[in-house]
Motif scaffolding. Structure first.
Motif, mmCIF file in Angstrom:
data_model
loop_
_atom_site.group_PDB
_atom_site.id
_atom_site.type_symbol
_atom_site.label_atom_id
_atom_site.label_comp_id
_atom_site.label_asym_id
_atom_site.label_seq_id
_atom_site.Cartn_x
_atom_site.Cartn_y
_atom_site.Cartn_z
ATOM 1 N N LYS A 198 0.725 -1.365 0.079
ATOM 2 C CA LYS A 198 -0.070 -0.075 -0.056
ATOM 3 C C LYS A 198 0.875 1.172 -0.080
ATOM 4 C CE LYS A 198 -4.000 -2.119 2.428
ATOM 5 N NZ LYS A 198 -4.901 -2.059 3.587
ATOM 6 N N SER A 199 1.980 1.210 0.846
ATOM 7 C CA SER A 199 2.858 2.390 0.852
ATOM 8 C C SER A 199 3.342 2.583 -0.463
ATOM 9 C CB SER A 199 3.964 2.401 1.803
ATOM 10 O OG SER A 199 5.003 1.178 1.481
ATOM 11 N N ILE A 200 3.623 1.625 -1.408
ATOM 12 C CA ILE A 200 4.173 1.803 -2.745
ATOM 13 C C ILE A 200 3.105 2.311 -3.746
ATOM 14 C CG2 ILE A 200 5.394 0.742 -4.711
ATOM 15 C CD1 ILE A 200 6.705 -1.335 -2.542
ATOM 16 N N LEU A 201 2.205 1.738 -3.709
ATOM 17 C CA LEU A 201 0.747 2.230 -4.433
ATOM 18 C C LEU A 201 0.339 3.436 -4.070
ATOM 19 C CD1 LEU A 201 -1.427 -0.953 -4.240
ATOM 20 C CD2 LEU A 201 -0.029 -0.256 -6.042
ATOM 21 N N ASN A 202 0.568 4.072 -3.011
ATOM 22 C CA ASN A 202 0.416 5.466 -2.361
ATOM 23 C C ASN A 202 1.391 6.410 -2.832
ATOM 24 O OD1 ASN A 202 -1.497 7.015 -0.934
ATOM 25 N ND2 ASN A 202 -0.007 7.326 0.533
ATOM 26 N N GLN A 203 2.221 6.045 -3.552
ATOM 27 C CA GLN A 203 3.434 7.175 -3.802
ATOM 28 C C GLN A 203 2.871 8.229 -4.630
ATOM 29 O OE1 GLN A 203 7.238 7.098 -3.077
ATOM 30 N NE2 GLN A 203 5.847 5.748 -1.707
ATOM 31 N N SER A 204 3.679 9.457 -4.571
ATOM 32 C CA SER A 204 3.029 10.542 -4.944
ATOM 33 C C SER A 204 3.426 10.631 -6.592
ATOM 34 C CB SER A 204 3.815 12.043 -4.531
ATOM 35 O OG SER A 204 5.020 11.728 -4.380
ATOM 36 N N ALA A 257 12.687 -2.574 -2.176
ATOM 37 C CA ALA A 257 12.073 -2.407 -0.872
ATOM 38 C C ALA A 257 12.057 -3.776 -0.184
ATOM 39 C CB ALA A 257 10.642 -1.888 -0.986
ATOM 40 N N ASP A 258 12.051 -4.023 1.166
ATOM 41 C CA ASP A 258 11.766 -5.028 1.930
ATOM 42 C C ASP A 258 10.274 -5.157 2.038
ATOM 43 O OD1 ASP A 258 14.511 -5.947 1.804
ATOM 44 O OD2 ASP A 258 14.756 -5.292 3.945
ATOM 45 N N ASN A 259 9.943 -6.693 2.134
ATOM 46 C CA ASN A 259 8.508 -6.994 2.264
ATOM 47 C C ASN A 259 7.759 -6.521 3.570
ATOM 48 O OD1 ASN A 259 8.702 -10.516 2.266
ATOM 49 N ND2 ASN A 259 9.301 -8.939 3.843
ATOM 50 N N ASP A 260 8.386 -5.931 4.262
ATOM 51 C CA ASP A 260 8.057 -5.828 5.614
ATOM 52 C C ASP A 260 8.378 -4.407 6.034
ATOM 53 O OD1 ASP A 260 10.502 -6.106 6.309
ATOM 54 O OD2 ASP A 260 10.292 -7.419 7.899
ATOM 55 N N ASP A 261 8.741 -3.622 5.186
ATOM 56 C CA ASP A 261 9.108 -2.158 5.314
ATOM 57 C C ASP A 261 7.941 -1.127 4.749
ATOM 58 O OD1 ASP A 261 11.197 -2.909 6.818
ATOM 59 O OD2 ASP A 261 12.709 -2.657 5.100
ATOM 60 N N ILE A 262 8.106 0.011 4.979
ATOM 61 C CA ILE A 262 7.127 1.087 4.664
ATOM 62 C C ILE A 262 7.817 2.033 3.991
ATOM 63 C CG2 ILE A 262 5.350 2.897 5.217
ATOM 64 C CD1 ILE A 262 4.623 -0.094 5.944
ATOM 65 N N LEU A 263 7.461 2.585 2.675
ATOM 66 C CA LEU A 263 7.910 3.825 2.027
ATOM 67 C C LEU A 263 7.210 5.029 2.096
ATOM 68 C CD1 LEU A 263 9.035 1.270 0.493
ATOM 69 C CD2 LEU A 263 9.008 2.748 -1.740
ATOM 70 N N ASN A 264 7.843 6.095 2.645
ATOM 71 C CA ASN A 264 7.121 7.495 2.454
ATOM 72 C C ASN A 264 6.418 7.779 1.211
ATOM 73 O OD1 ASN A 264 7.300 10.784 2.361
ATOM 74 N ND2 ASN A 264 7.547 10.421 4.470
ATOM 75 N N VAL A 312 26.773 10.750 -6.487
ATOM 76 C CA VAL A 312 25.563 10.299 -5.867
ATOM 77 C C VAL A 312 24.979 11.618 -5.134
ATOM 78 C CG1 VAL A 312 24.835 9.052 -3.639
ATOM 79 C CG2 VAL A 312 26.514 7.953 -5.112
ATOM 80 N N ALA A 313 23.436 11.442 -5.227
ATOM 81 C CA ALA A 313 22.757 12.724 -4.566
ATOM 82 C C ALA A 313 22.142 12.079 -3.352
ATOM 83 C CB ALA A 313 21.818 13.158 -5.601
ATOM 84 N N ASP A 314 22.058 13.067 -2.263
ATOM 85 C CA ASP A 314 21.741 12.707 -0.910
ATOM 86 C C ASP A 314 20.545 13.551 -0.422
ATOM 87 O OD1 ASP A 314 21.854 11.538 1.852
ATOM 88 O OD2 ASP A 314 22.078 13.761 2.306
ATOM 89 N N VAL A 315 19.308 13.096 -0.317
ATOM 90 C CA VAL A 315 18.087 13.843 0.049
ATOM 91 C C VAL A 315 18.167 13.781 1.711
ATOM 92 C CG1 VAL A 315 15.596 13.883 -0.073
ATOM 93 C CG2 VAL A 315 17.099 13.220 -2.152
ATOM 94 N N ASP A 316 18.141 14.999 2.256
ATOM 95 C CA ASP A 316 18.125 14.903 3.515
ATOM 96 C C ASP A 316 16.726 15.044 4.184
ATOM 97 O OD1 ASP A 316 18.726 15.143 6.288
ATOM 98 O OD2 ASP A 316 19.278 17.467 6.253
ATOM 99 N N ARG A 317 16.002 13.928 3.878
ATOM 100 C CA ARG A 317 14.758 13.651 4.445
ATOM 101 C C ARG A 317 14.668 12.153 4.802
ATOM 102 N NH1 ARG A 317 15.014 18.161 5.009
ATOM 103 N NH2 ARG A 317 13.297 19.838 4.431
ATOM 104 N N ILE A 318 13.819 11.771 5.773
ATOM 105 C CA ILE A 318 13.576 10.264 6.071
ATOM 106 C C ILE A 318 12.330 9.790 5.047
ATOM 107 C CG2 ILE A 318 12.424 8.685 7.689
ATOM 108 C CD1 ILE A 318 13.726 10.581 9.963
ATOM 109 N N LEU A 319 12.685 9.126 4.216
ATOM 110 C CA LEU A 319 11.808 8.341 3.065
ATOM 111 C C LEU A 319 11.626 7.096 3.219
ATOM 112 C CD1 LEU A 319 13.116 10.506 0.075
ATOM 113 C CD2 LEU A 319 11.097 11.103 1.627
#
Length: 343
Positions: free
Chosen positions: A26-32, A92-99, A222-229
């Motif tokens: 669901k967290s992947i389907l909910n991506q912006s 993604a691991d199957n028990d983790d959540i994506l922002n 490499v580009a670093d995004v300073d946000r918890i995602l």
């Protein structure tokens, strides 16, 4: 959705994760960012995870399900890479959540900087905080103010891994936190071509460590995004937390050797691989099955290989690696206690 938007393939190995898998999907389907190809690889699950995958696929055409006999996470990841059609690759691991903004921000960072890989920060959480994390992820992260770009990712991987020294570096203006990353493939977005002819070694632990050196050496920026995602579930039943066999530690020794030699070949101090190699050999000696004759022989061979590799370092390099090893061991003790107390 614009027809010019690139396709991003999200690869999710699935094995016996019926309790948490729906949250991950669901967290992947909910991506912006919507132009996704979501590849779920059922690696011979024994619970209802296969049915969960198929049920989601029936409702969303972006989902592709691959069912295969159990072969381990490397085989599942390779199947996903072989099937992926996207210009960019995420895991993604199957028990983790994506922002909610994970793919959007990582893709924007890649496109705006010309980097080969983008990465962001992650947050660990215990099972009791699952509902809170789901709500936090669904709200989305605020847009990052700046994107930090750095060169020589192989050097950064090998040398910027101590939390204490990263904090010191941040306070002294060296921007060390942006240059930190590990072997995990999640919370990143890769240009597809980085994976050309690179696949995970099947049938062993530490499959991600094994490909790290070769993968990072291919990258210019490499580009670093300073946000918890990305939100990483800490489960006491995961392989990382409960596996203590000799083969588990030996596979980490092998991975340490491979990356140690790869760093030396590129003229880079193999500090992280020193930590992996020395630490894993020490842990081999604590394995319950170390007394088996074949394991004893392998342990002696690993000790000899370690000594021959360390002999290739100068005295100053050995001292640097040894100091970083001790600092990281101290940090690991704190980390392990934190994980054990995470409910």
């Amino acid at each position: 959705m614009s027809n010019t938007e690139p396709l991003v393939s999200v690869i999710v190995p699935v094995y016996n994760s019926e309790e948490y898998l729906p949250y991950c999907i669901k967290s992947i389907l909910n991506q912006s960012f919507k132009n996704l190809e979501i590849i779920l690889i059922d690696d011979g699950s024994k619970d209802i995870s296969p049915q969960i995958c198929d049920s989601f696929a029936e409702k969303d055409s972006r989902i592709k399900v691959i069912h295969q006999e159990n072969g381990g996470i490397a085989k599942a990841q390779n199947a996903g890479l072989d099937a992926a059609q996207g210009e960019y690759i995420a895991f993604a691991d199957n028990d983790d959540i994506l922002n909610k903004n994970n793919i959007e921000y990582l893709l924007s960072a890649l496109q705006n900087t010309g980097a080969d890989m983008s990465k962001a920060r992650w947050q660990q959480f215990g099972i009791s905080h699952l509902d809170d994390i789901v709500r936090q992820a669904s709200r989305g992260a605020t847009s990052p103010n700046t994107i930090n770009v750095f060169n020589e990712p192989l050097r950064a991987y090998q040398t910027v891994f101590s939390k204490i020294l990263r904090l010191v570096g941040e306070h002294t203006g060296h921007n060390t936190e942006a240059r930190y990353f590990n072997e995990a493939n999640w919370c990143r977005l890769y240009k597809r071509e980085l994976w050309n002819d690179i696949r995970f070694p099947e049938g062993m632990y530490a499959q991600d460590v094994m490909v790290a050196g070769k993968l990072y050496a291919r990258m210019n920026k490499v580009a670093d995004v300073d946000r918890i995602l990305y939100y990483w579930l800490q489960s006491p039943n995961s392989v990382t937390h409960k596996e203590r066999s000799f083969s588990f530690y030996h596979d980490n020794v092998v991975a340490g050797i491979v990356n140690f030699e790869y760093a030396l070949k590129h003229g880079i101090l193999p500090a992280r691989s020193y930590y992996t190699l020395v630490g894993s050999i020490n842990e081999e000696a604590t394995a319950p099955d170390i007394t088996e004759p074949v394991n004893q022989l392998q342990y002696e061979a690993d000790l000899q290989k370690k000594n021959s590799l360390l002999a290739r370092l100068t005295r100053h390099q050995r001292m640097q690696c040894a100091v970083l090893h001790k600092i990281r061991l101290f940090e690991k003790g704190i980390y392990d206690r934190k994980i054990k107390n995470m409910a």
